[in-house]
Design a protein around this motif. Structure first.
Motif, PDB file in Angstrom:
ATOM      1  N   PHE A 134      13.941  26.937  27.016  1.00 21.34           N
ATOM      2  CA  PHE A 134      14.670  25.851  27.676  1.00 21.34           C
ATOM      3  C   PHE A 134      13.841  24.568  27.672  1.00 21.34           C
ATOM      4  O   PHE A 134      14.384  23.471  27.522  1.00 21.34           O
ATOM      5  CB  PHE A 134      15.016  26.236  29.120  1.00 21.34           C
ATOM      6  CG  PHE A 134      16.066  27.309  29.235  1.00 21.34           C
ATOM      7  CD1 PHE A 134      17.038  27.459  28.268  1.00 21.34           C
ATOM      8  CD2 PHE A 134      16.076  28.175  30.320  1.00 21.34           C
ATOM      9  CE1 PHE A 134      18.004  28.445  28.371  1.00 21.34           C
ATOM     10  CE2 PHE A 134      17.040  29.170  30.440  1.00 21.34           C
ATOM     11  CZ  PHE A 134      17.997  29.307  29.456  1.00 21.34           C
ATOM     12  N   GLY A 135      12.527  24.724  27.863  1.00 18.06           N
ATOM     13  CA  GLY A 135      11.660  23.554  27.825  1.00 18.06           C
ATOM     14  C   GLY A 135      11.689  22.878  26.475  1.00 18.06           C
ATOM     15  O   GLY A 135      11.676  21.640  26.376  1.00 18.06           O
ATOM     16  N   ILE A 137      14.186  23.012  24.297  1.00 14.87           N
ATOM     17  CA  ILE A 137      15.526  22.465  24.039  1.00 14.87           C
ATOM     18  C   ILE A 137      15.788  21.205  24.859  1.00 14.87           C
ATOM     19  O   ILE A 137      16.259  20.194  24.337  1.00 14.87           O
ATOM     20  CB  ILE A 137      16.596  23.528  24.344  1.00 14.87           C
ATOM     21  CG1 ILE A 137      16.476  24.706  23.353  1.00 14.87           C
ATOM     22  CG2 ILE A 137      17.997  22.918  24.260  1.00 14.87           C
ATOM     23  CD1 ILE A 137      17.316  25.900  23.724  1.00 14.87           C
ATOM     24  N   PHE A 138      15.464  21.263  26.148  1.00 13.65           N
ATOM     25  CA  PHE A 138      15.860  20.184  27.054  1.00 13.65           C
ATOM     26  C   PHE A 138      14.741  19.182  27.347  1.00 13.65           C
ATOM     27  O   PHE A 138      15.014  18.059  27.767  1.00 13.65           O
ATOM     28  CB  PHE A 138      16.371  20.768  28.377  1.00 13.65           C
ATOM     29  CG  PHE A 138      17.587  21.630  28.217  1.00 13.65           C
ATOM     30  CD1 PHE A 138      18.818  21.078  27.884  1.00 13.65           C
ATOM     31  CD2 PHE A 138      17.511  22.999  28.387  1.00 13.65           C
ATOM     32  CE1 PHE A 138      19.946  21.864  27.735  1.00 13.65           C
ATOM     33  CE2 PHE A 138      18.646  23.810  28.239  1.00 13.65           C
ATOM     34  CZ  PHE A 138      19.859  23.234  27.910  1.00 13.65           C
ATOM     35  N   PHE A 139      13.473  19.588  27.164  1.00 12.34           N
ATOM     36  CA  PHE A 139      12.363  18.715  27.512  1.00 12.34           C
ATOM     37  C   PHE A 139      11.447  18.425  26.320  1.00 12.34           C
ATOM     38  O   PHE A 139      10.367  17.872  26.493  1.00 12.34           O
ATOM     39  CB  PHE A 139      11.537  19.334  28.655  1.00 12.34           C
ATOM     40  CG  PHE A 139      12.325  19.516  29.926  1.00 12.34           C
ATOM     41  CD1 PHE A 139      12.412  18.504  30.865  1.00 12.34           C
ATOM     42  CD2 PHE A 139      12.990  20.713  30.178  1.00 12.34           C
ATOM     43  CE1 PHE A 139      13.133  18.684  32.035  1.00 12.34           C
ATOM     44  CE2 PHE A 139      13.717  20.904  31.345  1.00 12.34           C
ATOM     45  CZ  PHE A 139      13.791  19.872  32.275  1.00 12.34           C
ATOM     46  N   LYS A 140      11.887  18.851  25.131  1.00 10.69           N
ATOM     47  CA  LYS A 140      11.131  18.586  23.890  1.00 10.69           C
ATOM     48  C   LYS A 140       9.718  19.143  23.961  1.00 10.69           C
ATOM     49  O   LYS A 140       8.782  18.570  23.402  1.00 10.69           O
ATOM     50  CB  LYS A 140      11.081  17.075  23.595  1.00 10.69           C
ATOM     51  CG  LYS A 140      12.438  16.393  23.593  1.00 10.69           C
ATOM     52  CD  LYS A 140      13.394  16.992  22.567  1.00 10.69           C
ATOM     53  CE  LYS A 140      14.736  16.287  22.569  1.00 10.69           C
ATOM     54  NZ  LYS A 140      15.711  16.931  21.659  1.00 10.69           N
ATOM     55  N   ARG A 141       9.545  20.247  24.654  1.00 12.12           N
ATOM     56  CA  ARG A 141       8.230  20.862  24.750  1.00 12.12           C
ATOM     57  C   ARG A 141       7.909  21.586  23.447  1.00 12.12           C
ATOM     58  O   ARG A 141       8.770  22.263  22.875  1.00 12.12           O
ATOM     59  CB  ARG A 141       8.175  21.838  25.921  1.00 12.12           C
ATOM     60  CG  ARG A 141       6.789  22.423  26.120  1.00 12.12           C
ATOM     61  CD  ARG A 141       6.737  23.289  27.362  1.00 12.12           C
ATOM     62  NE  ARG A 141       5.378  23.747  27.586  1.00 12.12           N
ATOM     63  CZ  ARG A 141       5.022  24.518  28.607  1.00 12.12           C
ATOM     64  NH1 ARG A 141       5.929  24.887  29.482  1.00 12.12           N
ATOM     65  NH2 ARG A 141       3.772  24.893  28.751  1.00 12.12           N
ATOM     66  N   GLY A 189      16.474  29.888  34.101  1.00 19.79           N
ATOM     67  CA  GLY A 189      17.100  28.644  34.541  1.00 19.79           C
ATOM     68  C   GLY A 189      16.817  28.356  36.000  1.00 19.79           C
ATOM     69  O   GLY A 189      16.537  27.207  36.385  1.00 19.79           O
ATOM     70  N   ILE A 192      13.187  26.965  36.372  1.00 17.01           N
ATOM     71  CA  ILE A 192      13.058  25.560  35.971  1.00 17.01           C
ATOM     72  C   ILE A 192      13.643  24.639  37.033  1.00 17.01           C
ATOM     73  O   ILE A 192      13.045  23.621  37.406  1.00 17.01           O
ATOM     74  CB  ILE A 192      13.739  25.324  34.615  1.00 17.01           C
ATOM     75  CG1 ILE A 192      12.925  25.972  33.495  1.00 17.01           C
ATOM     76  CG2 ILE A 192      13.901  23.832  34.338  1.00 17.01           C
ATOM     77  CD1 ILE A 192      13.573  25.890  32.133  1.00 17.01           C
TER      78      ILE A 192
END
Length: 329
Positions: A134-135, A137-141, A189, A192
């Motif tokens: 998720f990081g 996908i959503f936070f460009k980690r 989820g 986060i």
């Protein structure tokens, strides 16, 4: 004559030892959850009824502790300081609580109808991988090669146990594994979304609000699918219901949150890796579940992958990070 106060070094050492002990206890208590659910099923108590009883027992305790903590923080709040709790944070905590304590818990409890407590616990242990996904996908980690290796090692272990159990139990293992993977995704989820709220309001207050939201959701689900009379269980089953609400839920939550305060989240998380080992031991000793060389190899691989992940993962600025302050799914 009063004994002399311990030196700062001795006090720090005692705090470290106490933190380690509480982290171990929290992990061990949390490991009993799947065992208690399986035992309840033997008493003809299904997953939804067990989850409802869990909320009936645990929610009043969490809410009482949360209210006391909230009142204490209000009394300590200085003039001009930001409010202890604002409406937006409270509503966010309610929503996140439904995700973590209702959706994730329901999927996990339901999975135990179809798979062993061992496989359930090992799959759920891999939720940090979904946090990283998720990081990314959503936070460009950035996902590092070490993370990929640790993921492959862990899921290789799960695959070993899955294929062995699938050969014996068939499609039940497929359905149960899908349910617990869904629980792990929902819990990732939750982690986060919960992290900034816990940082803002503290684990104690957040958990109280989150459980307050999940409790009615679980009860509504129960009433929509069961007659109220289904809550009437026999004496042994009632003891199991009290156990899952206290030993498997309330005690690990407070042991773990206190341990984090004493030794930090990283060390608490590392100690928490003992939890699946305790579950495996209880599943074999109490439930009589099979433990073949395939189970042994799979368990070692899963634990090795999680250890590699926790050892190699480096926090990135602005990226979400996991917390185990309220790990009672």
């Amino acid at each position: 004559m009063a004994s002399p106060a311990p030196s700062p070094a001795a006090a720090a050492r005692n705090a470290q030892l106490l933190g380690l002990a509480l982290a171990l206890l929290g992990a061990a208590f949390f490991a009993t959850k799947g065992i208690v659910i399986k035992l309840a099923m033997l008493e003809q108590v299904d997953a939804v009824t067990t989850l409802t009883w869990r909320m009936i027992v645990a929610v009043p305790i969490f809410v009482t502790v949360g209210l006391l903590g909230y009142r204490r923080r209000l009394a300590q709040r200085s003039v001009g300081a930001p409010p202890v709790l604002d409406r937006r944070s409270a509503l966010s905590a309610l929503g996140v609580g439904v995700l973590g304590y209702y959706v994730a818990s329901y999927l996990d409890f339901s999975a135990l109808t179809y798979i062993t407590a061992q496989l359930d616990r090992l799959i759920l242990l891999t939720y940090p991988f979904f946090v990283v996904a998720f990081g990314a996908i959503f936070f460009k980690r950035r996902i590092t090669p070490a993370m990929i290796v640790s993921l492959l090692v862990s899921y290789g272990g799960i695959a070993l146990i899955f294929w062995r159990d699938f050969a014996v139990e068939g499609d039940n293992v497929l359905l149960g594994s899908a349910l617990v993977f869904g629980s792990a995704i929902a819990y990732a989820g939750y982690q986060i979304l919960a992290k900034p709220l816990i940082d803002r309001m503290g684990a104690q207050l957040f958990t109280s609000i989150a459980m307050s939201a999940a409790g009615p959701a679980v009860v509504a689900h129960f009433l929509a699918t069961h007659p109220l009379s289904a809550l009437a269980v026999n004496g042994h089953a009632l003891l199991l219901m009290l156990t899952i609400g206290t030993v498997s839920t309330v005690l690990p939550a407070y042991c773990i949150s206190t341990a984090i305060g004493l030794i930090g989240s990283e060390r608490t998380a590392i100690v928490g890796n003992i939890s699946p080992v305790v579950t495996v031991g209880l599943a074999i000793g109490v439930l009589g579940e099979a433990f073949t060389p395939w189970h042994a190899a799979g368990t070692v691989l899963v634990l090795a992958g999680v250890w590699l992940f926790s050892r190699k993962q480096k926090p990135a600025a602005g990226a979400p990070q996991t917390t185990i302050a309220a790990q009672t799914t």
